[in-house]
Design an enzyme around this catalytic site. Structure first.
Site, PDB file in Angstrom:
ATOM      1  N   SER A 183      -0.094  11.585 -16.558  1.00 40.46           N
ATOM      2  CA  SER A 183      -1.206  11.737 -17.501  1.00 40.46           C
ATOM      3  C   SER A 183      -1.064  13.075 -18.215  1.00 40.46           C
ATOM      4  CB  SER A 183      -2.530  11.714 -16.751  1.00 40.46           C
ATOM      5  OG  SER A 183      -3.578  12.092 -17.612  1.00 40.46           O
ATOM      6  N   ASN A 219       3.197   3.109 -10.837  1.00 37.88           N
ATOM      7  CA  ASN A 219       1.962   3.042 -11.624  1.00 37.88           C
ATOM      8  C   ASN A 219       0.704   3.218 -10.762  1.00 37.88           C
ATOM      9  OD1 ASN A 219       0.114   1.828 -13.883  1.00 37.88           O
ATOM     10  ND2 ASN A 219      -0.182   0.484 -12.116  1.00 37.88           N
ATOM     11  N   ASP A 237       0.888  -1.162   0.000  1.00 34.23           N
ATOM     12  CA  ASP A 237       0.000   0.000   0.000  1.00 34.23           C
ATOM     13  C   ASP A 237       0.927   1.212   0.000  1.00 34.23           C
ATOM     14  OD1 ASP A 237      -1.558   2.204   0.597  1.00 34.23           O
ATOM     15  OD2 ASP A 237      -2.776   1.179   2.075  1.00 34.23           O
ATOM     16  N   LYS A 240      -1.275  14.518 -10.193  1.00 35.55           N
ATOM     17  CA  LYS A 240      -0.352  14.153 -11.275  1.00 35.55           C
ATOM     18  C   LYS A 240       0.607  15.304 -11.597  1.00 35.55           C
ATOM     19  CE  LYS A 240      -1.726   9.884 -12.173  1.00 35.55           C
ATOM     20  NZ  LYS A 240      -0.874   8.704 -11.985  1.00 35.55           N
ATOM     21  N   THR A 260      -9.465   0.270 -18.894  1.00 32.31           N
ATOM     22  CA  THR A 260      -9.153  -0.354 -17.602  1.00 32.31           C
ATOM     23  C   THR A 260     -10.289   0.007 -16.657  1.00 32.31           C
ATOM     24  OG1 THR A 260      -8.028   1.616 -16.813  1.00 32.31           O
ATOM     25  CG2 THR A 260      -6.662   0.000 -17.974  1.00 32.31           C
ATOM     26  N   TYR A 271      -7.357  14.627  -9.059  1.00 29.75           N
ATOM     27  CA  TYR A 271      -6.476  13.794  -9.888  1.00 29.75           C
ATOM     28  C   TYR A 271      -5.416  14.644 -10.571  1.00 29.75           C
ATOM     29  CZ  TYR A 271      -5.190  10.269 -13.410  1.00 29.75           C
ATOM     30  OH  TYR A 271      -4.515   9.374 -14.217  1.00 29.75           O
TER      31      TYR A 271
HETATM   32  N1  LIG Z   1      -6.857   4.333 -17.571  1.00 31.10           N
HETATM   33  C1  LIG Z   1      -6.573   5.464 -18.186  1.00 31.10           C
HETATM   34  O1  LIG Z   1      -7.248   5.836 -19.153  1.00 31.10           O
HETATM   35  C2  LIG Z   1      -5.386   6.296 -17.731  1.00 31.10           C
HETATM   36  C3  LIG Z   1      -5.100   7.484 -18.415  1.00 31.10           C
HETATM   37  C4  LIG Z   1      -3.985   8.237 -18.042  1.00 31.10           C
HETATM   38  C5  LIG Z   1      -3.180   7.792 -16.993  1.00 31.10           C
HETATM   39  N2  LIG Z   1      -3.501   6.628 -16.328  1.00 31.10           N
HETATM   40  C6  LIG Z   1      -2.612   6.212 -15.245  1.00 31.10           C
HETATM   41  O2  LIG Z   1      -2.203   4.873 -15.488  1.00 31.10           O
HETATM   42  C7  LIG Z   1      -1.952   4.201 -14.237  1.00 31.10           C
HETATM   43  C8  LIG Z   1      -2.723   2.896 -14.178  1.00 31.10           C
HETATM   44  O3  LIG Z   1      -4.088   3.167 -14.331  1.00 31.10           O
HETATM   45  P1  LIG Z   1      -5.169   2.014 -14.592  1.00 31.10           P
HETATM   46  O4  LIG Z   1      -6.077   2.532 -15.612  1.00 31.10           O
HETATM   47  O5  LIG Z   1      -4.505   0.704 -14.754  1.00 31.10           O
HETATM   48  O6  LIG Z   1      -5.948   2.057 -13.166  1.00 31.10           O
HETATM   49  P2  LIG Z   1      -6.768   0.947 -12.376  1.00 31.10           P
HETATM   50  O7  LIG Z   1      -7.248  -0.110 -13.277  1.00 31.10           O
HETATM   51  O8  LIG Z   1      -7.749   1.685 -11.535  1.00 31.10           O
HETATM   52  O9  LIG Z   1      -5.637   0.315 -11.414  1.00 31.10           O
HETATM   53  C9  LIG Z   1      -5.078   1.105 -10.422  1.00 31.10           C
HETATM   54  C10 LIG Z   1      -4.004   0.317  -9.709  1.00 31.10           C
HETATM   55  O10 LIG Z   1      -3.489   1.142  -8.660  1.00 31.10           O
HETATM   56  C11 LIG Z   1      -3.394   0.368  -7.479  1.00 31.10           C
HETATM   57  N3  LIG Z   1      -3.519   1.171  -6.265  1.00 31.10           N
HETATM   58  C12 LIG Z   1      -4.499   2.057  -5.938  1.00 31.10           C
HETATM   59  N4  LIG Z   1      -4.288   2.549  -4.709  1.00 31.10           N
HETATM   60  C13 LIG Z   1      -3.139   1.981  -4.248  1.00 31.10           C
HETATM   61  C14 LIG Z   1      -2.391   2.081  -3.052  1.00 31.10           C
HETATM   62  N5  LIG Z   1      -2.783   2.871  -2.030  1.00 31.10           N
HETATM   63  N6  LIG Z   1      -1.258   1.349  -2.926  1.00 31.10           N
HETATM   64  C15 LIG Z   1      -0.843   0.540  -3.927  1.00 31.10           C
HETATM   65  N7  LIG Z   1      -1.530   0.366  -5.077  1.00 31.10           N
HETATM   66  C16 LIG Z   1      -2.656   1.089  -5.228  1.00 31.10           C
HETATM   67  C17 LIG Z   1      -4.517  -0.655  -7.578  1.00 31.10           C
HETATM   68  O11 LIG Z   1      -4.145  -1.748  -6.803  1.00 31.10           O
HETATM   69  P3  LIG Z   1      -5.210  -2.706  -5.999  1.00 31.10           P
HETATM   70  O12 LIG Z   1      -6.126  -3.274  -7.031  1.00 31.10           O
HETATM   71  O13 LIG Z   1      -4.329  -3.700  -5.358  1.00 31.10           O
HETATM   72  O14 LIG Z   1      -5.911  -1.795  -5.032  1.00 31.10           O
HETATM   73  C18 LIG Z   1      -4.534  -0.969  -9.075  1.00 31.10           C
HETATM   74  O15 LIG Z   1      -3.673  -2.025  -9.375  1.00 31.10           O
HETATM   75  C19 LIG Z   1      -2.330   5.210 -13.152  1.00 31.10           C
HETATM   76  O16 LIG Z   1      -1.179   5.889 -12.709  1.00 31.10           O
HETATM   77  C20 LIG Z   1      -3.257   6.174 -13.884  1.00 31.10           C
HETATM   78  O17 LIG Z   1      -3.300   7.437 -13.259  1.00 31.10           O
HETATM   79  C21 LIG Z   1      -4.571   5.878 -16.670  1.00 31.10           C
END
Ligand SMILES: NC(=O)c1ccc[n+]([C@@H]2O[C@H](COP(=O)([O-])OP(=O)(O)OC[C@H]3O[C@@H](n4cnc5c(N)ncnc54)[C@H](OP(=O)(O)O)[C@@H]3O)[C@@H](O)[C@H]2O)c1
Length: 252
Positions: A150, A92, A65, A173, A204, A169
């Site tokens: 992002s 990430n 965490d 970032k 995602t 958010y």
């Molecule tokens: N999806 C998009 O369109 C998008 C666009 C731009 C940037 N991003 C960036 O890409 C990255 C991944 O996003 P995603 O879409 O894969 O998000 P996601 O599906 O919501 O996954 C988020 C991940 O973060 C972990 N997490 C959350 N809180 C945490 C904590 N306190 N300690 C450790 N782990 C934690 C979660 O782990 P658990 O499941 O174990 O809680 C999960 O594995 C992020 O940095 C996001 O800001 C995403």
């Protein structure tokens, strides 16, 4: 020396799903790194990683965490004891409270508690991991830190882009980008390279089903930055590579 002792080691945060899972898989499969994959919850995190380990990939699981200093310290201890090295850190893990909290539609209604808790995961979490692993990278004389940010954090385009306002958010970032720049300044002249990138809008849990790109596509730029050669960019902010066919710098 055994293959395991020679193998490069990567820590990826938030690998239970989404982009983190795709990055962990790519680093293990294409770069043959030993990936320490992390999740906040033991069973679901282990299940996700067991699938990859079952395919023969060099990958193990550890709880993490990023908001809990003891949890971060335990991971740091594990990596030092088991491997004695770290070659790549991918920050990430993140949260995106925008669609859960209607208050996030305006700076004037955003809850300060949400701003703080989001900042704690997305920016301070990355800081905690950097403080844990960059000293070991410096001792070794090399390392790669990849911060997943992002394009909504680009101050240059922020006043007029088409994305949801999402104050918590975006502020978090922007904080992560500032961390990248400051760390890069301290690491100038070394082979420890820190960069940040935007993976684009992906399908995602965070991005939802309507996004144009897969997590696997979003992972390509992380792979590029995690495997930069000596003399590669330091303190850059990159766009997702597939959009432009190569590593393009984003405006800060
Ligand atoms: N999806 C998009 O369109 C998008 C666009 C731009 C940037 N991003 C960036 O890409 C990255 C991944 O996003 P995603 O879409 O894969 O998000 P996601 O599906 O919501 O996954 C988020 C991940 O973060 C972990 N997490 C959350 N809180 C945490 C904590 N306190 N300690 C450790 N782990 C934690 C979660 O782990 P658990 O499941 O174990 O809680 C999960 O594995 C992020 O940095 C996001 O800001 C995403």
């Amino acid at each position: 020396m055994t293959i395991d002792e020679l193998r490069r080691v990567a820590v990826v945060t938030g690998t239970s799903r989404g982009l983190g899972y795709a990055i962990a898989k790519l680093l293990a499969a294409r770069a043959n790194m030993h990936v320490v994959a992390t999740s906040t919850e033991l069973e679901s995190g282990r299940r996700a990683i067991a699938r990859l380990a079952g395919e023969g990939l060099p990958i193990t699981h550890h709880l993490l965490d990023v908001t809990d200093p003891a949890s971060v310290a335990a991971l740091g201890h594990h990596v030092r004891e088991r491997f004695g090295r770290i070659d790549v850190l991918v920050n990430n893990a993140a949260v995106f409270p925008t669609f859960l909290e209607p208050e996030e539609g305006s700076v004037l209604t955003a809850r300060p508690e949400t701003v703080l808790s989001t900042f704690n995961v997305n920016a301070v979490g990355a800081l905690r991991l950097a403080q844990t692993f960059v000293p070991l990278m410096r001792e070794q004389g090399h390392g790669r830190v990849v911060n997943v940010s992002s394009e909504v954090a680009s101050l240059a385009v922020l006043p007029e882009d088409e994305y949801p306002l999402s104050p918590s958010y975006r502020i978090s970032k922007v904080g992560m980008n500032a961390l990248t720049r400051l760390l890069a300044r301290e690491l100038r002249g070394t082979d420890v390279l820190v960069n940040t990138y935007s993976p684009g809008w992906m399908r995602t849990d965070m991005g939802g089903p309507d996004a144009p790109f897969s997590a696997e596509e979003g992972a390509e730029t992380a792979f590029y930055l995690a495997t930069l050669p000596r003399g590669g960019p330091q303190g850059g902010f990159f766009a997702e590579m597939r959009k432009f066919g190569g590593p393009i710098a984003l405006p800060w």
